[in-house]
Design a protein around this motif. Structure first.
Motif, mmCIF file in Angstrom:
data_model
loop_
_atom_site.group_PDB
_atom_site.id
_atom_site.type_symbol
_atom_site.label_atom_id
_atom_site.label_comp_id
_atom_site.label_asym_id
_atom_site.label_seq_id
_atom_site.Cartn_x
_atom_site.Cartn_y
_atom_site.Cartn_z
ATOM 1 N N ALA A 83 0.827 -1.213 0.000
ATOM 2 C CA ALA A 83 0.000 0.000 0.000
ATOM 3 C C ALA A 83 0.856 1.257 0.000
ATOM 4 C CB ALA A 83 -0.932 -0.003 1.210
ATOM 5 N N ARG A 84 2.053 1.179 0.590
ATOM 6 C CA ARG A 84 2.946 2.342 0.672
ATOM 7 C C ARG A 84 3.957 2.404 -0.479
ATOM 8 N NH1 ARG A 84 2.990 0.621 6.235
ATOM 9 N NH2 ARG A 84 5.055 -0.310 5.940
ATOM 10 N N ALA A 85 3.950 1.402 -1.357
ATOM 11 C CA ALA A 85 4.929 1.360 -2.455
ATOM 12 C C ALA A 85 4.565 2.342 -3.558
ATOM 13 C CB ALA A 85 5.013 -0.062 -3.015
ATOM 14 N N ALA A 86 5.525 2.634 -4.421
ATOM 15 C CA ALA A 86 5.287 3.527 -5.557
ATOM 16 C C ALA A 86 4.279 2.886 -6.513
ATOM 17 C CB ALA A 86 6.598 3.808 -6.276
ATOM 18 N N PRO A 87 3.298 3.646 -6.993
ATOM 19 C CA PRO A 87 2.276 3.091 -7.896
ATOM 20 C C PRO A 87 2.747 3.034 -9.343
ATOM 21 C CG PRO A 87 1.785 5.377 -7.440
ATOM 22 C CD PRO A 87 3.029 5.060 -6.643
#
Length: 326
Positions: A83-87
């Motif tokens: 959820a916190r990773a780069a999209p």
């Protein structure tokens, strides 16, 4: 948000670390190794699904696709990382019933939201659970078990794979819908629960069909129902819960692929298409069927609707059970 902005800015400077996410990103993807997070330990059905799909995607993309097991807190640890990773499509998670439906109601402070913090790409699999009893229990089907529980309130016990699992909450939904009471005995996994059920330490249990089926065929257990909406090809003789007086009942574990929220629409569409392609390869279908799973491989919109319904369904089950985890 500050971290994501910084990553995009760095990518623009280097031209390689993170490719631009505009219209041209689809052609450039993947620019490096793709990480597929499994929020559980290695060896289970979720891990198997991820590894089969990762192998196919690596062939299709001509880039490494690495499966990274991040267990903890019922799937919350690995899911929160994604959820916190780069999209940008290079980090995905294979979420499950617990991590992306049950846990929203089970944990008071979940560090992510299954809908708001993720792009739902495709539902991968559906996995039947089964209601089983010891052969000494005088119940030939689910209706008879419900009648028996009603006549002996609190005297019958059932085992589950653990507090807050789909196994536990699936039976709690049956209890709530049938308005009966059975004493819950939680275990740390289905194997130990089935061992006690065979030994008649408990009267009934709900767990994965593939684990219970060999014991039933050996005469050590009696299968009463499966928790899917339809009968399963693995045991077509076993009726569903819904067929036995509880219409509309469905409580089947599933797995599905998610990316961090903010993925460009074109890239999200490509990822969904490639995942569906991987899931529907004949050898993948065969391996999953051997493990008792059914391939779903639907589109993103269908998966989002399914996810919303699942969050509501399992929220009702958590409320009925009174379960709560920190």
């Amino acid at each position: 948000m500050q971290r994501r902005s910084l990553l995009k800015w760095m990518g623009a400077l280097t031209g390689a670390a993170l490719p631009p996410l505009g219209a041209g990103a689809q052609g450039a993807f993947p620019a490096r190794t793709v990480t597929l997070v499994v929020p559980f330990g290695p060896g289970g059905p979720t891990d198997l699904t991820a590894r089969l799909v990762a192998e196919k995607l690596a062939e299709r993309w001509d880039r490494p696709v690495v499966v990274d097991n991040k267990p903890g807190a019922g799937g919350n640890v690995g899911s929160a990382l994604v959820a916190r990773a780069a999209p940008d499509g290079h980090t995905l998670v294979l979420g499950v019933t617990g991590s992306h439906a049950i846990n929203l109601s089970l944990y008071p402070s979940l560090p992510y939201h299954p809908l708001r913090d993720f792009e739902a790409l495709t539902q991968a699999t559906l996995f039947p659970n089964a209601v089983a009893v010891h052969p000494g229990v005088p119940a030939r089907d689910l209706r008879e078990l419900i009648a028996l529980a009603r006549s002996r309130p609190g005297q019958l016990s059932y085992g589950s794979d653990g507090n807050g699992t789909a196994s536990h909450l699936g039976m709690e939904l049956i209890k709530a819908d049938a308005r009966v009471f059975m004493t819950h005995i939680p275990y740390r996994g289905g194997a130990s629960m089935l061992n006690d059920l065979v030994g008649r330490q408990i009267d009934a249990g709900l767990t994965g069909l593939p684990a219970a089926l060999p014991l039933a065929r050996a005469g050590k257990l009696r299968l009463l129902a499966v928790t899917t909406a339809e009968r399963t090809p693995a045991a077509p003789e076993v009726p569903t819960v819904a067929e036995q007086g509880l219409p509309g009942y469905v409580a089947a574990p599933w797995a599905g692929f998610f990316a961090p929220k903010g993925l460009p629409p074109a890239l999200a569409a490509r990822l969904a298409d490639d995942l569906v392609w991987a899931l529907t390869q004949p050898d993948v279908r065969q391996r999953m069927a051997e493990g008792g799973s059914t391939i779903v491989a639907g589109g993103p919109e269908e998966f989002r609707r399914f996810l919303q319904a699942e969050i509501e369904r399992w929220g009702r089950a958590v409320k009925a059970s009174g379960a709560r985890l920190d």
